[in-house]
Write a protein that holds these residues in place. Structure first.
Motif, mmCIF file in Angstrom:
data_model
loop_
_atom_site.group_PDB
_atom_site.id
_atom_site.type_symbol
_atom_site.label_atom_id
_atom_site.label_comp_id
_atom_site.label_asym_id
_atom_site.label_seq_id
_atom_site.Cartn_x
_atom_site.Cartn_y
_atom_site.Cartn_z
ATOM 1 N N ILE A 195 0.820 -1.203 0.000
ATOM 2 C CA ILE A 195 0.000 0.000 0.000
ATOM 3 C C ILE A 195 0.863 1.266 0.000
ATOM 4 C CG2 ILE A 195 -0.191 0.015 2.523
ATOM 5 C CD1 ILE A 195 -2.845 1.186 -0.018
ATOM 6 N N SER A 198 1.974 2.249 -3.457
ATOM 7 C CA SER A 198 0.903 2.384 -4.449
ATOM 8 C C SER A 198 0.762 3.801 -4.999
ATOM 9 C CB SER A 198 -0.430 1.958 -3.827
ATOM 10 O OG SER A 198 -0.839 2.883 -2.820
ATOM 11 N N HIS A 200 -1.309 5.858 -3.823
ATOM 12 C CA HIS A 200 -2.708 6.236 -3.577
ATOM 13 C C HIS A 200 -2.784 6.868 -2.183
ATOM 14 C CE1 HIS A 200 -7.012 6.135 -3.227
ATOM 15 N NE2 HIS A 200 -7.149 5.545 -4.420
ATOM 16 N N HIS A 201 -2.796 8.187 -2.144
ATOM 17 C CA HIS A 201 -2.641 8.900 -0.876
ATOM 18 C C HIS A 201 -3.777 8.657 0.110
ATOM 19 C CE1 HIS A 201 0.890 10.848 -2.392
ATOM 20 N NE2 HIS A 201 0.237 11.354 -3.439
ATOM 21 N N GLU A 202 -4.998 8.563 -0.359
ATOM 22 C CA GLU A 202 -6.123 8.336 0.547
ATOM 23 C C GLU A 202 -6.047 6.952 1.178
ATOM 24 O OE1 GLU A 202 -8.503 10.287 1.831
ATOM 25 O OE2 GLU A 202 -7.341 11.897 0.890
ATOM 26 N N LYS A 203 -5.675 5.957 0.373
ATOM 27 C CA LYS A 203 -5.548 4.598 0.915
ATOM 28 C C LYS A 203 -4.378 4.511 1.890
ATOM 29 C CE LYS A 203 -7.702 2.066 -2.895
ATOM 30 N NZ LYS A 203 -7.528 1.026 -3.942
#
Length: 244
Positions: A195, A198, A200-203
């Motif tokens: 993660i 990834s 993907h900042h929100e995740k």
């Protein structure tokens, strides 16, 4: 912020105060300090600052006169009465919240004692805060004062390189901080969680929050007494940690 440190051993502070973040804070004009040897204020012809306790007992007790006069002399330099902090094993235990509170002050005075203790009139008349760094006894208050100052000064604006560092520290949010990783992504077969790679900042933000909750649950569950978990967070913890 300016800090005055009343101590019998001013030389103890040199290495700590002139290194790392405390030195950077002084270079940036965010913080200044001076050490005051309160022995220089004694009116005793033998330069004594302590005496035997009334009623008998082991050890020596710091006399009120040198400390009263030192605090009065230092306080005269300020426009308003400063917070006066007594380092004492009987005091309130230092927390991140206390450090954040003290970081709002412009002036602080620390009294560092030695020997068996302080004349009680020092507590009654001079002190605004009594602080301890844990349930144990040190030779004197100097080491404790250094710990308190480090925890406070790093919170001053502009001291840390990243303005988001301090608010994310353990205890600042009421939770322990999430795990951190850096390069390489694979170190001897030990891999960074996917993660975090990834992008993907929100995740990533959600993962870090979940890890903070889980780490707090496992290591310091007492902190959760003042931090309400949502039903979703409790279900997630139960699914991750079968021991709780």
């Amino acid at each position: 912020m300016h800090v005055d440190i009343l101590t019998l051993f001013p030389e103890m502070f040199t290495g700590v105060m002139e290194s790392s973040i405390l030195k950077k804070a002084q270079d940036n004009k965010a913080f200044s300090y001076q050490t005051i040897d309160f022995r220089t204020y004694t009116e005793n012809k033998h330069n004594k600052v302590d005496d035997y306790p009334y009623g008998g007992g082991a050890g020596m007790v710091l006399m009120p006169q040198p400390i009263f006069d030192a605090v009065a002399d230092v306080s005269d330099q300020y426009k308003q009465k400063p917070r006066v902090i007594l380092m004492c094993p009987q005091g309130e235990t230092l927390t991140q919240q206390k450090a954040e509170e003290l970081a709002q002050e412009e002036q602080l005075i620390f009294i560092c004692g030695h020997y068996e203790g302080y004349d009680e009139r020092i507590r009654q008349e001079l002190v605004t805060d009594e602080l301890s760094i844990g349930d144990y006894v040190l030779t004197g208050g100097e080491l404790g004062a250094m710990v308190v100052m480090d925890s406070v000064v790093r919170l001053l604006p502009g001291v840390l390189g990243n303005e988001h560092s301090a608010p994310a520290d353990s205890f600042s949010t009421g939770l322990l901080e999430h795990p951190h990783y850096t390069r390489p992504a694979d170190f001897r077969g030990l891999k960074v969680p996917d993660i975090l790679l990834s992008g993907h900042h929100e995740k990533i933000k959600k993962w870090r929050h979940q890890q903070s909750i889980l780490r707090t649950w496992q290591r310091r569950p007492d902190l959760l007494h003042s931090h309400s978990l949502t039903d979703e967070e409790e279900r997630w913890i139960q699914s991750q940690d079968k021991d709780f």
